[in-house]
Design a protein around this motif. Sequence first.
Motif, PDB file in Angstrom:
ATOM      1  N   LYS A 189      36.017  13.347  48.847  1.00 51.91           N
ATOM      2  CA  LYS A 189      37.275  13.466  49.596  1.00 51.91           C
ATOM      3  C   LYS A 189      37.139  14.517  50.687  1.00 51.91           C
ATOM      4  N   ASN A 210      34.272  13.339  43.086  1.00 47.55           N
ATOM      5  CA  ASN A 210      35.338  12.705  43.855  1.00 47.55           C
ATOM      6  C   ASN A 210      35.980  13.690  44.826  1.00 47.55           C
ATOM      7  N   GLN A 211      36.118  14.941  44.395  1.00 49.70           N
ATOM      8  CA  GLN A 211      36.680  15.968  45.280  1.00 49.70           C
ATOM      9  C   GLN A 211      35.743  16.238  46.453  1.00 49.70           C
ATOM     10  N   GLU A 226      37.490  13.867  54.765  1.00 54.04           N
ATOM     11  CA  GLU A 226      38.414  14.636  55.603  1.00 54.04           C
ATOM     12  C   GLU A 226      37.672  15.383  56.711  1.00 54.04           C
TER      13      GLU A 226
END
Length: 331
Positions: free
Chosen positions: A322, A318-319, A326
């Motif tokens: 993300k 998930n990181q 970005e």
Amino acid sequence: MPKGANQKFKLYYLMKIMLEKTDDEHSITMPEILTELERYQVSAERKSIYADLQALEKLGVEVIGEQVGRTYYYHVGSRQFELPELKLLVDSIQSSKFITARKSNELIRKLESLCSEYEAKKLQRQVYVSGRIKTMNESIYYNVDSIHNAITENKKIMFQYFQWNLKKEMELRHNGEMYHISPWGLSWNDENYYLVGYDSDDQMIKHYRVDKMLKIRMSDEPREGKKYFEKFDIGTYSRKNFSMFGGKEERVRLLMDNQMAGVVIDRFGKDVSMVPVDDNHFSISVDVVVSQQFFGWVFALGKGVKIIGPESVVQQVNQEIKRLVEQYNME
């Protein structure tokens, strides 16, 4: 009949002629054999050639004689390497990223000497591998030999390690200081050769790209880390390390579409346990080194695969997602 200047090399030149001028599709007659010998300044009579051909048989060169009409034709039968085997070796050399273009040509020319001049033309082929870039480090050919010698002698090795900078120049890592590593094996992964060894200072197993190693020399110190390699399998180690990038090893659970069974076997082998979840999915649990390269492999498979455990790895995914959002946010 007067003797030729190279008469004492008669058997050698006869063998050379038979190996170079004949194969299963090309034969040579007795008059042609005598003519070829004359080119090497060797004179001979038919009777002596018959005896010499029998001598070649004892030396391991199979010579087959066949009568067509009133003429006998001779050719070499089985060889140490058959043509399909040589083609396979040539293809492997040409498609190997870690062998430079110059060294590839040298090796292929040597392979051509193992077959007839007619078959050699069939080895002059080009194998195109998508995205292949030949290494620019000529010394890798000798690096591999140095590493094997150190393993045989049970010694550590010392070397410098480099990376490429924006100027396309070699830039030494660790300020050019020598690495001291106990070599335990070599792994060919993702078209690159890697040294797998033990770092005594950090007390852990590490790997290094062989084509990025410079000034390799054997140390006087004996190898260390034997206990780590007693049950160590380099093939398993390579499968865990995606593109040989480091990270923390985890037991990861994956949910996969049934159509991904072949992908799983190609990556992890047939021993992996595939547990049915429903009519369309199965799950596997595999040991992998968690890295961005591993996530990239998962992402590339699209909807066909999903990481479902452990929770710590799911959070890392998930990181990473993300971070990508970005990084590529167009707003």
